[in-house]
Every structure is written in C-alpha cells, then in structure tokens.
Design an enzyme around this catalytic site. Structure first.
Site, PDB file in Angstrom:
ATOM      1  N   CYS A  82      40.066  45.543  68.579  1.00 25.07           N
ATOM      2  CA  CYS A  82      39.422  44.349  68.038  1.00 25.07           C
ATOM      3  C   CYS A  82      39.523  44.291  66.506  1.00 25.07           C
ATOM      4  CB  CYS A  82      37.986  44.298  68.551  1.00 25.07           C
ATOM      5  SG  CYS A  82      37.344  42.631  68.602  1.00 25.07           S
ATOM      6  N   HIS A 173      37.728  45.803  74.246  1.00 25.33           N
ATOM      7  CA  HIS A 173      37.008  47.044  73.915  1.00 25.33           C
ATOM      8  C   HIS A 173      36.955  48.012  75.105  1.00 25.33           C
ATOM      9  CE1 HIS A 173      35.121  45.729  70.088  1.00 25.33           C
ATOM     10  NE2 HIS A 173      35.239  44.535  70.612  1.00 25.33           N
ATOM     11  N   GLU A 175      36.197  50.979  75.048  1.00 34.14           N
ATOM     12  CA  GLU A 175      35.071  51.913  74.817  1.00 34.14           C
ATOM     13  C   GLU A 175      33.753  51.345  75.329  1.00 34.14           C
ATOM     14  OE1 GLU A 175      36.327  49.923  72.667  1.00 34.14           O
ATOM     15  OE2 GLU A 175      34.835  49.252  71.219  1.00 34.14           O
TER      16      GLU A 175
HETATM   17  N1  GLN Z   1      35.152  39.107  64.880  1.00 36.73           N
HETATM   18  C1  GLN Z   1      35.433  40.395  64.284  1.00 36.73           C
HETATM   19  C2  GLN Z   1      36.408  40.240  63.117  1.00 36.73           C
HETATM   20  O1  GLN Z   1      37.075  39.247  62.994  1.00 36.73           O
HETATM   21  C3  GLN Z   1      36.009  41.356  65.314  1.00 36.73           C
HETATM   22  C4  GLN Z   1      35.021  41.552  66.428  1.00 36.73           C
HETATM   23  C5  GLN Z   1      35.017  42.910  67.045  1.00 36.73           C
HETATM   24  O2  GLN Z   1      35.570  43.872  66.526  1.00 36.73           O
HETATM   25  N2  GLN Z   1      34.345  43.012  68.166  1.00 36.73           N
HETATM   26  O3  GLN Z   1      36.487  41.132  62.322  1.00 36.73           O
END
Ligand code: GLN
Length: 195
Positions: A82, A173, A175
């Site tokens: 992410c 994710h 995790e």
């Molecule tokens: N929305 C976050 C970003 O743009 C990422 C979200 C996440 O890591 N769950 O940095």
C-alpha cells in the site's frame, strides 16, 4: 541448510506490528528498522502501509532515504504494501516520487470514497493456486507498469500487485489477514538474495 534470514520492517509509521505478527506466524525472524544501522542488519525490508507522504518525510528526516535507495539498487529485496508501494514508485500521479526505484506509475487513493476500503478474494498464481483474502484500505492502484516491472495481479482491470527483480509490491494488505502466503513468498526472495 540455508542461512537464517532477518527481515526488516520499516518502523516509522503505519502497520508495523501487523507485519511483525505475520512474519512471526510464518516462522521468519524480524527486526524493526528506524535507523541506518538497523537497516544494514536486515537481509530484506518490508515497507508497510500507512501514509506515504508522512513516511516519505520521515525517511528523509531520519536520513534513511538515500541509504535505503542504494541498498535497493544493489539488490536488497523489498516488499511494499500500500503506502510502501507508493514509496517505491518512480511516478506518483500529481506528486514527486520518494525512493523512485520501481518502474511503475501509481494513483494514490485510487478507489475513491465509495470503495475507500474493501475486501475481496482472488487467485494470484504467482503466490498460490488458492484464493487469497485481499484487504484494501484507501489503496493505490498501479496505473502503468513499464521497463522491468511485471504485473502479478489485476482486479477489475487495475494492477494491484507487481514485481521487478528484488522489488515486490501489493496495493492490498496481506499482514491484515491470517494467511502468510505472501510473506513466505517474500522470505523466499530474501533467502535467494542472502544465499
Ligand atoms: N492512502 C495512503 C497513501 O496514499 C495509503 C493507505 C495505506 O497504506 N493503507 O499514502
């Protein structure tokens, strides 16, 4: 027998303990990384989810950005989930990149308000023939891959997992699930590197 590896988890902000728990469950030793010295003690590094702008600022503030970029360019395996994916991208739509090591262009918060966060299941053959639970939280998607980046998974026409040599990224994710398949896959990348 192969050497016992240590997987680092960048612990400046974000879902650090969740990755620690997944590695423990998979029987993989971990170390929390928040300075350059600890960075050098790890055989590979997980860049967790969180907030990529904040993580980018903290990486610079703690003097980790350049040494980390060097290690990645020298072949150390990294796994970005992410926000961690966003940190690795060479291009972020409308913003300047951070580590800029991976041949991908990403769109932050790509799923917009309605689908802000959601879960689904999909088979990603690179990881397993069994369906995996995929958890998305204000997730990015990969708008474009080029160069040496290889698509591993698409969801509704958008790339959500990719690999380029020593770099693995997922928009979702692993995790936050009980399944350690993706962490084990990454540990194999780290073992291959650590010899
Ligand atoms: N929305 C976050 C970003 O743009 C990422 C979200 C996440 O890591 N769950 O940095």
């Amino acid at each position: 027998m192969s050497k016992e590896i240590t997987v680092g988890i960048l612990s400046l902000q974000g879902s650090v303990i969740e990755h620690e728990r997944s590695l423990k469950r998979a029987g993989i030793r971990s170390v929390l990384v928040n300075d350059v010295q600890t960075l050098y003690s790890a055989d590979g590094l997980i860049l967790p989810g969180g907030e990529s702008t904040t993580l980018g600022k903290l990486l610079r503030l703690f003097g980790i950005l350049e040494p980390l970029k060097d290690r990645i360019e020298q072949g150390m395996p990294v796994f970005g989930t992410c926000a961690g994916l966003i940190l690795l991208a060479k291009e972020i739509e409308g913003e300047s990149p951070h580590l800029a090591t991976m041949d991908i262009c990403v769109r932050r918060n790509a799923y917009g308000r309605q689908l802000d966060s959601f879960e689904t299941k999909a088979v990603i053959p690179e990881f397993s023939d069994k369906p995996l639970d995929l958890v998305f939280i204000r997730a990015p998607w990969i708008e474009k891959t080029y160069g040496n980046a290889r698509v591993l998974a698409e969801l509704n026409g958008h790339v959500v997992a990719a690999r380029q040599e020593n770099m693995l990224v997922t928009s979702f994710h692993p995790e936050l699930t009980d399944d350690t398949t993706v962490h084990k896959y990454f540990a194999d990348m780290v073992r291959a590197y650590a010899g």
